[in-house]
Write a protein that holds these residues in place. Structure first.
Motif, PDB file in Angstrom:
ATOM      1  N   GLY A  12       0.817  -1.217   0.000  1.00 24.56           N
ATOM      2  CA  GLY A  12       0.000   0.000   0.000  1.00 24.56           C
ATOM      3  C   GLY A  12       0.845   1.259   0.000  1.00 24.56           C
ATOM      4  N   VAL A  13       1.887   1.280   0.813  1.00 22.51           N
ATOM      5  CA  VAL A  13       2.782   2.441   0.853  1.00 22.51           C
ATOM      6  C   VAL A  13       3.498   2.596  -0.483  1.00 22.51           C
ATOM      7  CG1 VAL A  13       4.851   3.382   1.951  1.00 22.51           C
ATOM      8  CG2 VAL A  13       3.045   2.393   3.354  1.00 22.51           C
ATOM      9  N   PHE A  14       3.942   1.477  -1.065  1.00 21.77           N
ATOM     10  CA  PHE A  14       4.609   1.528  -2.364  1.00 21.77           C
ATOM     11  C   PHE A  14       3.678   2.083  -3.441  1.00 21.77           C
ATOM     12  CE2 PHE A  14       5.287  -0.582  -6.474  1.00 21.77           C
ATOM     13  CZ  PHE A  14       6.510  -0.017  -6.815  1.00 21.77           C
ATOM     14  N   LEU A  15       2.429   1.619  -3.489  1.00 26.82           N
ATOM     15  CA  LEU A  15       1.485   2.105  -4.499  1.00 26.82           C
ATOM     16  C   LEU A  15       1.142   3.576  -4.289  1.00 26.82           C
ATOM     17  CD1 LEU A  15      -0.887  -0.977  -4.842  1.00 26.82           C
ATOM     18  CD2 LEU A  15       0.846  -0.165  -6.460  1.00 26.82           C
ATOM     19  N   LEU A  16       1.063   4.007  -3.052  1.00 26.29           N
ATOM     20  CA  LEU A  16       0.818   5.422  -2.769  1.00 26.29           C
ATOM     21  C   LEU A  16       1.985   6.278  -3.259  1.00 26.29           C
ATOM     22  CD1 LEU A  16      -1.052   7.494  -1.411  1.00 26.29           C
ATOM     23  CD2 LEU A  16       0.213   7.092   0.703  1.00 26.29           C
ATOM     24  N   ALA A  17       3.206   5.844  -2.973  1.00 28.83           N
ATOM     25  CA  ALA A  17       4.387   6.580  -3.422  1.00 28.83           C
ATOM     26  C   ALA A  17       4.480   6.577  -4.949  1.00 28.83           C
ATOM     27  CB  ALA A  17       5.645   5.979  -2.808  1.00 28.83           C
ATOM     28  N   LEU A  18       4.169   5.445  -5.577  1.00 32.24           N
ATOM     29  CA  LEU A  18       4.211   5.352  -7.026  1.00 32.24           C
ATOM     30  C   LEU A  18       3.173   6.270  -7.674  1.00 32.24           C
ATOM     31  CD1 LEU A  18       5.425   3.912  -9.517  1.00 32.24           C
ATOM     32  CD2 LEU A  18       3.598   2.222  -9.276  1.00 32.24           C
ATOM     33  N   TYR A  20       1.922   9.004  -6.463  1.00 29.34           N
ATOM     34  CA  TYR A  20       2.373  10.390  -6.309  1.00 29.34           C
ATOM     35  C   TYR A  20       3.485  10.688  -7.314  1.00 29.34           C
ATOM     36  CZ  TYR A  20       4.473  14.606  -4.524  1.00 29.34           C
ATOM     37  OH  TYR A  20       4.977  15.860  -4.424  1.00 29.34           O
ATOM     38  N   HIS A  21       4.412   9.765  -7.469  1.00 26.50           N
ATOM     39  CA  HIS A  21       5.532   9.976  -8.381  1.00 26.50           C
ATOM     40  C   HIS A  21       5.053  10.157  -9.821  1.00 26.50           C
ATOM     41  CE1 HIS A  21       9.485   9.621 -10.165  1.00 26.50           C
ATOM     42  NE2 HIS A  21       9.047   8.644 -10.934  1.00 26.50           N
ATOM     43  N   LEU A  22       4.087   9.366 -10.228  1.00 27.08           N
ATOM     44  CA  LEU A  22       3.598   9.442 -11.596  1.00 27.08           C
ATOM     45  C   LEU A  22       2.678  10.625 -11.828  1.00 27.08           C
ATOM     46  CD1 LEU A  22       2.863   5.672 -12.281  1.00 27.08           C
ATOM     47  CD2 LEU A  22       4.822   7.024 -13.057  1.00 27.08           C
ATOM     48  N   GLY A  23       1.933  11.036 -10.829  1.00 23.96           N
ATOM     49  CA  GLY A  23       0.928  12.072 -11.039  1.00 23.96           C
ATOM     50  C   GLY A  23       1.341  13.467 -10.643  1.00 23.96           C
ATOM     51  N   ALA A  24       2.322  13.615  -9.773  1.00 21.99           N
ATOM     52  CA  ALA A  24       2.646  14.947  -9.255  1.00 21.99           C
ATOM     53  C   ALA A  24       3.188  15.869 -10.327  1.00 21.99           C
ATOM     54  CB  ALA A  24       3.652  14.828  -8.111  1.00 21.99           C
ATOM     55  N   GLY A  25       3.979  15.370 -11.236  1.00 18.43           N
ATOM     56  CA  GLY A  25       4.571  16.226 -12.258  1.00 18.43           C
ATOM     57  C   GLY A  25       3.657  16.495 -13.427  1.00 18.43           C
ATOM     58  N   THR A  26       2.624  15.701 -13.623  1.00 18.72           N
ATOM     59  CA  THR A  26       1.787  15.855 -14.796  1.00 18.72           C
ATOM     60  C   THR A  26       0.439  16.498 -14.510  1.00 18.72           C
ATOM     61  OG1 THR A  26       0.923  13.633 -14.487  1.00 18.72           O
ATOM     62  CG2 THR A  26       2.837  13.852 -15.924  1.00 18.72           C
ATOM     63  N   SER A  27       0.145  16.785 -13.265  1.00 13.92           N
ATOM     64  CA  SER A  27      -1.150  17.383 -12.974  1.00 13.92           C
ATOM     65  C   SER A  27      -1.103  18.873 -13.270  1.00 13.92           C
ATOM     66  CB  SER A  27      -1.519  17.162 -11.503  1.00 13.92           C
ATOM     67  OG  SER A  27      -0.612  17.828 -10.679  1.00 13.92           O
ATOM     68  N   GLY A  28      -2.237  19.429 -13.597  1.00 18.35           N
ATOM     69  CA  GLY A  28      -2.305  20.857 -13.897  1.00 18.35           C
ATOM     70  C   GLY A  28      -3.738  21.255 -14.148  1.00 18.35           C
ATOM     71  N   ALA A  29      -3.956  22.533 -14.275  1.00 15.40           N
ATOM     72  CA  ALA A  29      -5.298  23.040 -14.536  1.00 15.40           C
ATOM     73  C   ALA A  29      -5.717  22.665 -15.951  1.00 15.40           C
ATOM     74  CB  ALA A  29      -5.327  24.546 -14.360  1.00 15.40           C
ATOM     75  N   GLN A  30      -7.010  22.515 -16.156  1.00 11.12           N
ATOM     76  CA  GLN A  30      -7.491  22.113 -17.469  1.00 11.12           C
ATOM     77  C   GLN A  30      -7.804  23.288 -18.370  1.00 11.12           C
ATOM     78  OE1 GLN A  30     -10.705  19.378 -17.039  1.00 11.12           O
ATOM     79  NE2 GLN A  30      -9.466  17.871 -15.993  1.00 11.12           N
ATOM     80  N   GLY A  31      -7.943  24.462 -17.790  1.00 13.10           N
ATOM     81  CA  GLY A  31      -8.264  25.630 -18.600  1.00 13.10           C
ATOM     82  C   GLY A  31      -7.123  26.617 -18.613  1.00 13.10           C
ATOM     83  N   ALA A  32      -7.229  27.583 -19.486  1.00 13.81           N
ATOM     84  CA  ALA A  32      -6.185  28.588 -19.588  1.00 13.81           C
ATOM     85  C   ALA A  32      -6.264  29.601 -18.457  1.00 13.81           C
ATOM     86  CB  ALA A  32      -6.291  29.300 -20.926  1.00 13.81           C
ATOM     87  N   GLY A  33      -7.395  29.688 -17.771  1.00 14.38           N
ATOM     88  CA  GLY A  33      -7.534  30.637 -16.686  1.00 14.38           C
ATOM     89  C   GLY A  33      -7.426  32.067 -17.175  1.00 14.38           C
ATOM     90  N   LEU A  34      -8.177  32.385 -18.215  1.00 15.58           N
ATOM     91  CA  LEU A  34      -8.003  33.669 -18.870  1.00 15.58           C
ATOM     92  C   LEU A  34      -8.440  34.857 -18.042  1.00 15.58           C
ATOM     93  CD1 LEU A  34      -9.010  32.729 -22.485  1.00 15.58           C
ATOM     94  CD2 LEU A  34      -6.744  33.129 -21.573  1.00 15.58           C
ATOM     95  N   GLY A  35      -9.528  34.784 -17.336  1.00 13.27           N
ATOM     96  CA  GLY A  35      -9.941  35.946 -16.575  1.00 13.27           C
ATOM     97  C   GLY A  35     -11.383  35.907 -16.149  1.00 13.27           C
ATOM     98  N   LEU A  36     -11.848  37.059 -15.705  1.00 17.00           N
ATOM     99  CA  LEU A  36     -13.178  37.206 -15.140  1.00 17.00           C
ATOM    100  C   LEU A  36     -13.953  38.222 -15.969  1.00 17.00           C
ATOM    101  CD1 LEU A  36     -11.667  37.628 -11.620  1.00 17.00           C
ATOM    102  CD2 LEU A  36     -12.809  35.583 -12.407  1.00 17.00           C
ATOM    103  N   VAL A  37     -15.199  37.900 -16.320  1.00 20.91           N
ATOM    104  CA  VAL A  37     -16.002  38.747 -17.179  1.00 20.91           C
ATOM    105  C   VAL A  37     -17.210  39.251 -16.414  1.00 20.91           C
ATOM    106  CG1 VAL A  37     -17.347  38.823 -19.314  1.00 20.91           C
ATOM    107  CG2 VAL A  37     -15.295  37.421 -19.199  1.00 20.91           C
ATOM    108  N   CYS A  38     -17.573  40.502 -16.643  1.00 20.97           N
ATOM    109  CA  CYS A  38     -18.822  41.027 -16.073  1.00 20.97           C
ATOM    110  C   CYS A  38     -19.429  41.998 -17.061  1.00 20.97           C
ATOM    111  CB  CYS A  38     -18.569  41.698 -14.714  1.00 20.97           C
ATOM    112  SG  CYS A  38     -17.799  43.310 -14.828  1.00 20.97           S
TER     113      CYS A  38
END
Length: 147
Positions: A12-18, A20-38
């Motif tokens: 379990g500890v090994f799979l948790l560490a694995l 994290y290792h595989l996902g930590a560098g590749t995660s990110g926001a899905q949108g460009a985060g351009l701004g707020l409109v009103c």
């Protein structure tokens, strides 16, 4: 039985560490985060859409195109971002409120931090920290001296 539990724990500890290792560098926001409109309030002739980027640039839609009219931070964001924007009022990521008297067409003014302001950061050395929390020792007695 104990060896099996230990094996499952290690797996379990090994799979948790694995994971994290595989996902930590590749995660990110899905949108460009351009701004707020009103939409700016007003009559049909004077109402317009307004757009604010996280960096503080304010754009207004006039004559069929977007035109930059101002910057909330005066061009120097200082690590802040606009997190809320509506008709000449912007809230920075630090909690500071900015207002524009002409709904974003001219300069912006800081109104400060509502509700007590920001939490101050205390930076102190290890020696200062230890002296503040170290137990106070009783004064040592001096041996009597012969005169």
């Amino acid at each position: 039985m104990t060896a099996r539990k230990f094996f499952y724990l290690c797996a379990g500890v090994f799979l948790l560490a694995l994971s994290y290792h595989l996902g930590a560098g590749t995660s990110g926001a899905q949108g460009a985060g351009l701004g707020l409109v009103c939409r700016l309030a007003g009559t049909d002739m004077y109402s317009t859409e307004s757009f604010c980027t996280p960096g503080g640039d304010v754009y207004q839609y006039w004559g069929g195109r977007w035109t930059k009219t101002s910057n909330v931070f005066g061009g120097a964001p200082g690590g802040r971002q606009v997190v809320s924007y509506d008709s000449g009022v912007a809230l920075a990521s630090t909690g500071e409120v900015f207002v524009s008297s002409l709904l974003g067409y001219n300069g912006w003014t800081s109104r400060g931090f509502p509700v007590g302001g920001p939490t101050p950061a205390l930076q102190e050395s290890w020696g200062q920290l230890k002296s503040r929390y170290a137990p106070k020792s009783a004064p040592t007695s001096q041996p009597p001296t012969d005169r």
